[in-house]
Design an enzyme around this catalytic site. Sequence first.
Site, PDB file in Angstrom:
ATOM      1  N   CYS A 107     -38.354 -15.259 -18.540  1.00  0.00           N
ATOM      2  CA  CYS A 107     -36.905 -15.354 -18.371  1.00  0.00           C
ATOM      3  C   CYS A 107     -36.570 -16.046 -17.055  1.00  0.00           C
ATOM      4  O   CYS A 107     -37.426 -16.197 -16.174  1.00  0.00           O
ATOM      5  CB  CYS A 107     -36.271 -13.970 -18.427  1.00  0.00           C
ATOM      6  SG  CYS A 107     -36.255 -13.254 -20.084  1.00  0.00           S
ATOM      7  N   HIS A 133     -30.951 -13.794 -15.632  1.00  0.00           N
ATOM      8  CA  HIS A 133     -30.622 -12.473 -15.091  1.00  0.00           C
ATOM      9  C   HIS A 133     -30.788 -12.411 -13.570  1.00  0.00           C
ATOM     10  O   HIS A 133     -31.403 -13.273 -12.943  1.00  0.00           O
ATOM     11  CB  HIS A 133     -31.466 -11.389 -15.757  1.00  0.00           C
ATOM     12  CG  HIS A 133     -32.951 -11.477 -15.474  1.00  0.00           C
ATOM     13  ND1 HIS A 133     -33.556 -10.852 -14.408  1.00  0.00           N
ATOM     14  CD2 HIS A 133     -33.956 -12.111 -16.145  1.00  0.00           C
ATOM     15  CE1 HIS A 133     -34.853 -11.089 -14.436  1.00  0.00           C
ATOM     16  NE2 HIS A 133     -35.126 -11.854 -15.483  1.00  0.00           N
TER      17      HIS A 133
END
Length: 537
Positions: free
Chosen positions: A448, A429
Amino acid sequence: MFAKMRWTTTQACAAIALMALTSGLPATPAKAQVTAYKQAVAEVASQDDEVAAFYRQTNYAPLWTGEGPEFTARRAALMAALADVTVHGLPASRYDAAGLMAKMQAARTTRDLGMVEVALSLAFVHYAHDISSGILTPGKIDAGILREVPRRDGVDLLKGLATNAPTAYLASLAPHNPEYRELMKEKIRYERLIAAGGWGPTVPAKALKPGESGEAVVALRNRLIAMGYMERSVSRDYDAALEEGIRTFQHAHGLNEDGVAGPGTVEEINISADDRLKSIIVALERERWMNIPRGKRHILVNQTDFTAKIIDDGRVTFQTRSVIGMNQGDRRSPEFSDEMEHMIVNPSWHVPRSIIVKEYLPQLQANPNAARHLIITDSRGRRVDRETMDFTQFSTRNFPFDMRQAPGDANALGKVKFMFPNSNNIYLHDTPAKNLFAREVRAYSHGCIRLADPFDFAYALLSAQTDDPQGVFQAALRSGRETKIDLVEHVPVHLIYRTAQVDARGKAEFRRDVYGRDGKIWDALQRAGVALPSVQG
């Protein structure tokens, strides 16, 4: 010891020529001999379900111990392969090739012959599994290594040997990707380097900078020359040539390329050739764990390199910097493979429960108005009134609410996230924290992978399905609404961890062991019998 012996195929054939066994068997009726042979094969094969299944399917016909050149060729090919395992970074002691030779030479009866038959099959399957998918179980080394090892079926392996040229078939079992082959070459080069004394004395200073001179500078120059990062010279000064040599070294080791031998750079320069060889051997084992088709187009995230790449037909077509999980607790980014299915533009951030209860619940208990950027909702999606809620009544086990951050400039996921749905809730992301990408070590997330250039990454992915990837993405972005864009063809994603990798010239480059995982793997390999040449017995 056999571990020290190197057998050529010719030598193996000569030794195994002693197995003209059937001609020396007692004059027992043929039927009785066959029965004794089959009984021995069935009995010994029962210790391994796959080997036993193979022999049942072939009615206990010999694969190794029959008469004729095809049987001799199989025996010779196996013994030659077992004699060469250390080239792959595998321990010779694991396969007891000397014991196999002794069994073959000592066989005198039909029963002996059957026992030798199965011993060779067991050794072959053991070797085939190791060379094709590694000798360790990843998840037992570190909980963050979620790699599913591609273990091949033993019956299929034995059938493959029976129907193919043995030497070629055995050679086909190891990974055939270019990285594995180049790592093997570098392993041999480093072994020779170590035998010749390595890179010489380490640098006797914590840091050095341009303009300095003296013995420490000479040691720094000599070590870089020995490593191959600059041309030979005899200057005592930290001059422009040495500065450029430092930059070259820094580039090859993922360091900030400022030409200054700061503490981090000196520490990396002083790492021994022995330790670098350990990283190469670990990388070979890791490559065996990933002996799978990676995809004509795939995404490769090397956590230790802090990069994310798109690779098309073996060529890097896009690369960006990344941030990975912090080196603590459950925040370390895991290793696994999956398939990217879609991207979400203008995403909401649905806060993971672990973050809710560990970070935000204590804040809410102290102040109900804490973390105002997050919307709190109940199980039916209704917004919770902070003013009337007593958060002190809840614990980490019974907190009943969800938390979400709406799309926007300050959203923790930035403007886009790239989804390969998985049970670990890991994805790639954007991020508003752009300053982190300028740092050398980039381990700051909750697990992440954050990307420095997410828009360009999106354009590169969408270019496979539209002539106007930028237009498609920007239209979704301008809408301000949470928008899902499917990838027409899913793209394999591989989250890997390599402290040793090979550049385009075939030279090994190295990265820091950020999470200490490769250190654990090396320790496990040592327990399995792997050793550096200088300490092998």
